[in-house]
Design a protein around this motif. Structure first.
Motif, PDB file in Angstrom:
ATOM      1  N   GLU A  55       0.831  -1.211   0.000  1.00 15.33           N
ATOM      2  CA  GLU A  55       0.000   0.000   0.000  1.00 15.33           C
ATOM      3  C   GLU A  55       0.863   1.258   0.000  1.00 15.33           C
ATOM      4  O   GLU A  55       0.506   2.258  -0.629  1.00 15.33           O
ATOM      5  N   HIS A  59       0.903   4.146  -3.003  1.00 12.34           N
ATOM      6  CA  HIS A  59       0.738   5.590  -2.841  1.00 12.34           C
ATOM      7  C   HIS A  59       1.837   6.349  -3.588  1.00 12.34           C
ATOM      8  O   HIS A  59       1.567   7.359  -4.257  1.00 12.34           O
ATOM      9  N   SER A 285      -0.948  -5.171  -3.205  1.00 14.34           N
ATOM     10  CA  SER A 285      -1.898  -4.769  -2.161  1.00 14.34           C
ATOM     11  C   SER A 285      -3.098  -5.701  -2.061  1.00 14.34           C
ATOM     12  O   SER A 285      -3.961  -5.513  -1.205  1.00 14.34           O
TER      13      SER A 285
END
Length: 621
Positions: A55, A59, A285
């Motif tokens: 994750e 980003h 993810s």
């Protein structure tokens, strides 16, 4: 600190290694690079658990989406964006609202969610993935097509919708004390940020790049390009909008700048690497535990969501004036959930609209819809091509002429006019339904057919053809047609459009009757006309043109014998001494032997140009 740095390097090596293996492999087997990146991410992350912070990488990797939107903005001038306003605010808004309503009702009645949760789930799932859709359009080369522009308009509105959707999360949160004031404040901030970006872009960006360009520091230009993109993206993020929207607006503002081509060249490598990393991070993810616990629900929800969005997309694009084919392609491209859904669902869970378990489930569903997008898009394209083939005339009634032309490219269109004007009948076959429809408007008689199929060539009358003119656009397709004809119809005379110098040599090695590089004669004539425009006499300019043509042919003959890099001395890279281009009669030098002009004697040409003549990596066409 040393261990942290070492881990960072190891993760970087794993990601690069995964990309190097998976992307070419999946591309080779026809599944596309996006699925390759996803598969690499799944293996590195949840399967082997080599990298656990997917994750966080996701980003960071969203910068790839940001850079992609900037490059798209560079290709869209403000007036083009103005022309798209109905699609953006009409079609885009309709898609979000109608899809959100339908998916929200499904969540309310079928998943037994509350009203607030159903609204957020429906609108969150209504968003599509900008990264996946635009990357597929880029791979297909369809961004500037009708359906590509419709798809982009929908995605652009979805980026604009992030602020009101996040505001809606706050309003619907339990015990929310919002009275609407914060919504107005957020909207005002967003509008102010956009206005500030437009002002800066209009009055400061071009002067900034001009100052840096005048210094001649190429590295500074790259740094400035990245700074502008990231600064615009950060400004929009601080205002509550998407970073991608800020980068897109910056690109649009620079679309008419003289530096746009330099900016594209500087940004493109970063875009490619980061976008690949984004797709890998999506795979990393993926929560396999959530999938295992809810596999039945997910197995039902994923196709139901994609089918519902596809139906809505098809009928809305039809309602906004798109033909059936374009509407079908849009519906096959945008049925997935989007990366901004991750943001909305996480925010909703943090504010108590639904549980964190529901948020994880929704994220898993969105990830799977994204992973299935390349497959759905590929199937949609194949179905559309099959439908178009069925609509086309494959009876070949009346076919059979002295000339059979395979491929009706721009090159073929010009050649066909010469043949028809000269009194010859031409049978033309092409595999593009759109090109056939367009050409038919001008009165050309074209048959739909694949020139790489033996039965199509027979039906088109290859047995009666005195010459087969292969005018296909891609050299791979050209080679397939040539190889097939030489194997099955060995006595056929082949006239072939060559792609470049290397392709010319390959075709000569195959023994075709005649080949011509697609840019050779046009480039020679263009150079001659330019020479005349700067004062050269018409006869002299024509003789120079003939000289270059002759040297080019001599170089090809040398390359055919001695290899691709032979004959570099035949490439003229500096002006020659202007002398008569016609060999003088009985002209003798000091030694008493006849001498020829530099333009007529290849040995003189070699002496005068040897120190500057080099072959480019591309073989100078």
């Amino acid at each position: 600190m040393v261990e942290s740095s070492s881990e960072l390097y190891v993760e970087g090596l794993l990601l690069l290694g995964g990309a190097l293996i998976a992307a070419p492999l999946f591309k080779r087997i026809g599944l596309g690079t996006i699925l390759g990146y996803l598969a690499a991410g799944v293996v590195i992350g949840p399967v082997l658990r080599l990298i656990l912070d997917g994750e966080e990488i996701l980003h960071f990797a969203e910068l790839g989406v940001v850079l992609l939107l900037f490059l798209i903005g560079l290709e869209l001038k403000p007036r083009q964006l103005k022309q798209m306003r109905m699609d953006i605010f009409g079609l885009g808004a309709s898609q979000v609202l109608v899809s959100g309503l339908l998916l929200g009702l499904m969540a309310y009645f079928l998943a037994r969610q509350g009203l607030a949760a159903s609204i957020i789930i429906g609108l969150g799932l209504a968003l599509s993935s900008t990264a996946f859709a635009l990357q597929l359009l880029d791979e297909y080369g369809d961004l500037n097509t009708g359906y590509g522009q419709k798809s982009f308009s929908i995605l652009l509105f979805q980026d604009l919708a992030i602020v009101p959707l996040l505001a809606l999360v706050s309003i619907l949160a339990p015990f929310s004390s919002d009275d609407g004031g914060s919504v107005l404040t957020d909207t005002g901030i967003a509008i102010g940020a956009i206005a500030a970006l437009l002002l800066v872009g209009r009055y400061l960006l071009n002067p900034l790049f001009q100052i840096i360009a005048n210094t001649g520091a190429h590295e500074a230009m790259i740094a400035a390009a990245l700074f502008v993109v990231l600064a615009a993206a950060t400004l929009m993020e601080l205002a509550g909008l998407s970073m991608a929207l800020g980068a897109f607006l910056a690109g649009v503002l620079l679309a008419e700048s003289r530096y746009r081509h330099e900016l594209r060249a500087d940004i493109e490598p970063f875009r490619g690497i980061l976008l690949g990393l984004f797709f890998m991070a999506v795979g990393m993810s993926l929560d396999l535990g959530v999938l295992g616990e809810n596999w039945l629900l997910i197995a039902v929800a994923v196709p139901a969501i994609m089918l519902s969005k596809s139906i809505v997309l098809y009928w809305l694009t039809r309602a906004f004036g798109s033909p059936h084919n374009d509407s079908a392609r849009v519906s096959g491209l945008l049925p997935q959930g989007g990366e901004f859904g991750f943001v909305i669902f996480t925010a909703a869970a943090s504010q108590g609209i639904f549980s964190s378990e529901m948020s994880s489930l929704l994220v898993a569903i969105v990830t799977l819809t994204m992973a299935l997008t390349p497959v759905v898009a590929a199937v949609s394209r194949r179905l559309m091509r099959k439908a178009e083939r069925e609509q086309m005339d494959e009876t070949f009634e009346g076919a059979g002429s002295d000339v059979l032309m395979v491929g009706f490219s721009r090159f073929g269109q010009i050649a066909a006019q010469v043949l028809l004007a000269g009194g010859s009948d031409v049978t033309i076959i092409d595999y593009s339904a759109d090109r056939i429809r367009a050409a038919s408007k001008f009165g050309f008689r074209i048959y739909f057919g694949d020139g790489t199929r033996k039965e199509v060539l027979i039906a088109a009358g290859i047995a009666r053809a005195r010459v087969v003119a292969v005018c296909t656009q891609k050299k791979e397709a050209t080679d397939q047609v040539v190889d097939l004809i030489q194997a099955e119809f060995p006595n056929t005379k082949l006239y072939v459009r060559a792609y470049d110098r290397a392709h010319t040599l390959s075709l000569r090695d195959r023994g075709v009757s005649y080949e011509l590089r697609e840019t050779l004669e046009s480039g020679l004539k263009f150079g001659r006309k330019t020479l005349e425009a700067i004062g050269a006499a018409e006869d002299r300019a024509r003789d120079v043109e003939d000289l270059i043509r002759r040297l080019d042919e001599e170089r090809l003959e040398m390359q055919a014998v001695d290899g691709f890099h032979a004959g570099s001395e035949k490439v003229l890279t500096k002006p020659l001494t202007p002398e008569p281009l016609i060999r003088p009669a009985n002209r003798e030098d000091a030694s008493g032997r006849n001498r020829t002009d530099a333009y007529d004697d290849p040995s003189v040409t070699e002496r005068e140009t040897k120190e500057d003549a080099t072959a480019s990596p591309t073989g100078l066409n």
